[in-house]
Design a protein around this motif. Structure first.
Motif, mmCIF file in Angstrom:
data_model
loop_
_atom_site.group_PDB
_atom_site.id
_atom_site.type_symbol
_atom_site.label_atom_id
_atom_site.label_comp_id
_atom_site.label_asym_id
_atom_site.label_seq_id
_atom_site.Cartn_x
_atom_site.Cartn_y
_atom_site.Cartn_z
ATOM 1 N N ILE A 115 19.793 -11.450 18.775
ATOM 2 C CA ILE A 115 20.181 -10.818 17.521
ATOM 3 C C ILE A 115 19.862 -9.332 17.561
ATOM 4 C CG2 ILE A 115 19.955 -12.879 16.087
ATOM 5 C CD1 ILE A 115 17.240 -11.796 15.113
ATOM 6 N N GLY A 116 20.508 -8.601 16.674
ATOM 7 C CA GLY A 116 20.242 -7.180 16.541
ATOM 8 C C GLY A 116 20.402 -6.753 15.096
ATOM 9 N N ILE A 117 20.048 -5.515 14.820
ATOM 10 C CA ILE A 117 20.134 -4.950 13.476
ATOM 11 C C ILE A 117 21.396 -4.092 13.423
ATOM 12 C CG2 ILE A 117 18.973 -3.544 11.738
ATOM 13 C CD1 ILE A 117 16.363 -4.072 13.421
ATOM 14 N N ASN A 118 22.320 -4.469 12.531
ATOM 15 C CA ASN A 118 23.575 -3.724 12.475
ATOM 16 C C ASN A 118 23.434 -2.443 11.657
ATOM 17 O OD1 ASN A 118 24.015 -4.328 9.714
ATOM 18 N ND2 ASN A 118 25.456 -5.969 10.163
ATOM 19 N N ASN A 119 24.502 -1.696 11.581
ATOM 20 C CA ASN A 119 24.460 -0.386 10.913
ATOM 21 C C ASN A 119 24.546 -0.479 9.394
ATOM 22 O OD1 ASN A 119 27.180 -0.971 10.639
ATOM 23 N ND2 ASN A 119 27.832 0.506 12.178
ATOM 24 N N GLU A 120 24.464 -1.688 8.855
ATOM 25 C CA GLU A 120 24.405 -1.889 7.407
ATOM 26 C C GLU A 120 23.064 -2.478 6.979
ATOM 27 O OE1 GLU A 120 27.780 -4.243 6.315
ATOM 28 O OE2 GLU A 120 29.178 -2.595 6.644
ATOM 29 N N GLY A 121 22.113 -2.531 7.920
ATOM 30 C CA GLY A 121 20.795 -3.056 7.580
ATOM 31 C C GLY A 121 20.718 -4.565 7.551
ATOM 32 N N LEU A 122 21.668 -5.222 8.194
ATOM 33 C CA LEU A 122 21.698 -6.684 8.261
ATOM 34 C C LEU A 122 21.554 -7.127 9.717
ATOM 35 C CD1 LEU A 122 24.677 -7.273 5.793
ATOM 36 C CD2 LEU A 122 22.235 -7.399 5.283
ATOM 37 N N LEU A 123 21.308 -8.421 9.904
ATOM 38 C CA LEU A 123 21.184 -8.968 11.250
ATOM 39 C C LEU A 123 22.510 -9.551 11.695
ATOM 40 C CD1 LEU A 123 17.770 -10.859 10.948
ATOM 41 C CD2 LEU A 123 18.210 -8.477 11.564
ATOM 42 N N LYS A 181 15.049 2.493 13.105
ATOM 43 C CA LYS A 181 14.065 3.468 13.590
ATOM 44 C C LYS A 181 12.721 2.795 13.878
ATOM 45 C CE LYS A 181 12.093 6.207 10.623
ATOM 46 N NZ LYS A 181 11.818 7.223 9.607
ATOM 47 N N ARG A 182 12.338 1.841 13.046
ATOM 48 C CA ARG A 182 11.038 1.191 13.182
ATOM 49 C C ARG A 182 11.067 -0.008 14.136
ATOM 50 N NH1 ARG A 182 7.422 2.224 8.774
ATOM 51 N NH2 ARG A 182 5.982 1.042 10.070
ATOM 52 N N ALA A 183 12.252 -0.400 14.587
ATOM 53 C CA ALA A 183 12.371 -1.549 15.496
ATOM 54 C C ALA A 183 11.716 -1.230 16.839
ATOM 55 C CB ALA A 183 13.839 -1.901 15.712
ATOM 56 N N PRO A 184 11.037 -2.203 17.435
ATOM 57 C CA PRO A 184 10.411 -1.978 18.742
ATOM 58 C C PRO A 184 11.450 -1.757 19.848
ATOM 59 C CG PRO A 184 9.506 -3.930 17.672
ATOM 60 C CD PRO A 184 10.702 -3.513 16.875
ATOM 61 N N ALA A 185 11.015 -1.110 20.903
ATOM 62 C CA ALA A 185 11.862 -0.917 22.083
ATOM 63 C C ALA A 185 12.291 -2.280 22.608
ATOM 64 C CB ALA A 185 11.105 -0.139 23.152
ATOM 65 N N GLY A 186 13.519 -2.347 23.081
ATOM 66 C CA GLY A 186 14.041 -3.595 23.635
ATOM 67 C C GLY A 186 14.908 -4.369 22.670
ATOM 68 N N TRP A 187 14.845 -4.067 21.384
ATOM 69 C CA TRP A 187 15.695 -4.732 20.405
ATOM 70 C C TRP A 187 17.063 -4.068 20.393
ATOM 71 C CZ3 TRP A 187 12.699 -5.905 15.243
ATOM 72 C CH2 TRP A 187 11.633 -6.751 15.522
ATOM 73 N N PHE A 188 18.078 -4.839 19.997
ATOM 74 C CA PHE A 188 19.428 -4.302 19.897
ATOM 75 C C PHE A 188 19.668 -3.724 18.508
ATOM 76 C CE2 PHE A 188 20.069 -6.832 23.676
ATOM 77 C CZ PHE A 188 20.952 -6.052 24.401
ATOM 78 N N ILE A 189 20.298 -2.544 18.487
ATOM 79 C CA ILE A 189 20.695 -1.910 17.235
ATOM 80 C C ILE A 189 22.139 -1.462 17.372
ATOM 81 C CG2 ILE A 189 18.357 -1.202 16.570
ATOM 82 C CD1 ILE A 189 19.013 1.606 17.558
ATOM 83 N N GLN A 190 22.830 -1.427 16.235
ATOM 84 C CA GLN A 190 24.235 -1.030 16.223
ATOM 85 C C GLN A 190 24.342 0.395 15.711
ATOM 86 O OE1 GLN A 190 26.789 -2.858 13.246
ATOM 87 N NE2 GLN A 190 28.385 -3.147 14.795
ATOM 88 N N GLY A 191 25.031 1.223 16.460
ATOM 89 C CA GLY A 191 25.239 2.604 16.053
ATOM 90 C C GLY A 191 26.295 2.719 14.977
ATOM 91 N N ALA A 192 26.428 3.903 14.429
ATOM 92 C CA ALA A 192 27.440 4.166 13.396
ATOM 93 C C ALA A 192 28.849 3.894 13.920
ATOM 94 C CB ALA A 192 27.323 5.601 12.901
ATOM 95 N N ASP A 193 29.033 4.021 15.246
ATOM 96 C CA ASP A 193 30.335 3.780 15.859
ATOM 97 C C ASP A 193 30.632 2.297 16.073
ATOM 98 O OD1 ASP A 193 28.559 3.191 17.910
ATOM 99 O OD2 ASP A 193 29.391 4.647 19.328
ATOM 100 N N GLY A 194 29.674 1.422 15.719
ATOM 101 C CA GLY A 194 29.859 -0.021 15.862
ATOM 102 C C GLY A 194 29.439 -0.585 17.192
ATOM 103 N N LYS A 195 28.990 0.272 18.112
ATOM 104 C CA LYS A 195 28.589 -0.190 19.442
ATOM 105 C C LYS A 195 27.108 -0.584 19.437
ATOM 106 C CE LYS A 195 32.044 2.510 21.845
ATOM 107 N NZ LYS A 195 32.320 3.585 22.756
ATOM 108 N N TRP A 196 26.817 -1.663 20.162
ATOM 109 C CA TRP A 196 25.443 -2.156 20.264
ATOM 110 C C TRP A 196 24.758 -1.524 21.457
ATOM 111 C CZ3 TRP A 196 23.137 -5.035 16.603
ATOM 112 C CH2 TRP A 196 23.964 -5.655 15.668
ATOM 113 N N LYS A 197 23.482 -1.205 21.281
ATOM 114 C CA LYS A 197 22.694 -0.687 22.405
ATOM 115 C C LYS A 197 21.273 -1.207 22.275
ATOM 116 C CE LYS A 197 21.307 3.564 20.083
ATOM 117 N NZ LYS A 197 21.238 5.004 20.114
ATOM 118 N N LYS A 198 20.639 -1.294 23.426
ATOM 119 C CA LYS A 198 19.244 -1.702 23.456
ATOM 120 C C LYS A 198 18.391 -0.488 23.173
ATOM 121 C CE LYS A 198 17.259 -5.243 26.017
ATOM 122 N NZ LYS A 198 16.953 -5.929 27.274
ATOM 123 N N LYS A 199 17.469 -0.635 22.269
ATOM 124 C CA LYS A 199 16.602 0.491 21.904
ATOM 125 C C LYS A 199 15.583 0.747 22.989
ATOM 126 C CE LYS A 199 13.895 2.337 18.231
ATOM 127 N NZ LYS A 199 13.205 2.166 17.022
#
Length: 199
Positions: A115-123, A181-199
């Protein structure tokens, strides 16, 4: 007669424009960001690594840049504002506790990249690797439950600050940035462009 009607319509149009600008001026972005920092910090717990990259702008700075200069005149946040928000609103406290409880169950899925945190603050579920049918069903249930609670939290925070529903997207955007911003390294987050990346 026509000239008088035109002047009245012009005046009403101008008044309507000024009223719209006034609403934007008083969006309490700083208060929302402070509330988000406190709530996310409580959910992630004291052991969560807080990212301190000086090159990143805060959620408030990003919001102000997008919203324009009129919003920059929002009221200054005080500690008592946030304490008042958190202490006086039992609904927010209850929602925060539910999200914190869910978070403990979701940690293995964050850490394994499911799972990851999307750009709307949801999982969002981004991978089912390593999950059987039972685990996938459990994960879907947890994500749906957590997202429902997050939506309720954002609405409750907005209501407690007298932010109209039409401004809820701004509240969600600020929370999304703080969660990421507060998510630990290694978690997935979604950028404003909709692309997922590992933090």
């Amino acid at each position: 007669m026509f000239g008088k009607t035109a002047r009245i319509l012009t005046f009403l149009s101008l008044l309507s424009f000024v009223a719209c600008v006034t609403v934007n001026i008083y969006f309490p972005a700083a208060r929302v960001e402070k509330a988000a920092e406190d709530i996310v910090g409580d959910v992630y717990g004291p052991g969560a690594k807080k990212e301190q990259d000086k090159n990143d702008s805060s959620a408030l700075e990003t919001f102000l840049a997008l919203a324009g200069p009129a919003t920059a005149h929002a009221a200054k946040v005080t500690e008592s504002d946030i304490e008042s928000l958190n202490q006086s609103n039992s609904a927010i406290r209850g929602l925060k506790k539910t999200i914190a409880d869910d978070h403990q169950q979701l940690l293995p899925y964050y850490n394994s990249g499911n799972i990851g945190i999307n750009n709307e603050g949801l999982l969002e579920i981004i991978s089912k690797d390593g999950l059987g049918l039972k685990d996938t069903a459990q994960l879907r249930r947890l994500v749906a439950q957590d997202n429902k609670t997050r939506e309720q939290l954002y609405e409750e925070v907005a209501a407690s600050m007298n932010i109209p529903g039409s401004e809820l997207a701004k509240v969600k955007a600020i929370f999304a940035e703080v969660w990421q911003k507060r998510a630990p390294a290694g978690w997935f987050i979604q950028g404003a462009d909709g692309k997922w990346k590992k933090k």
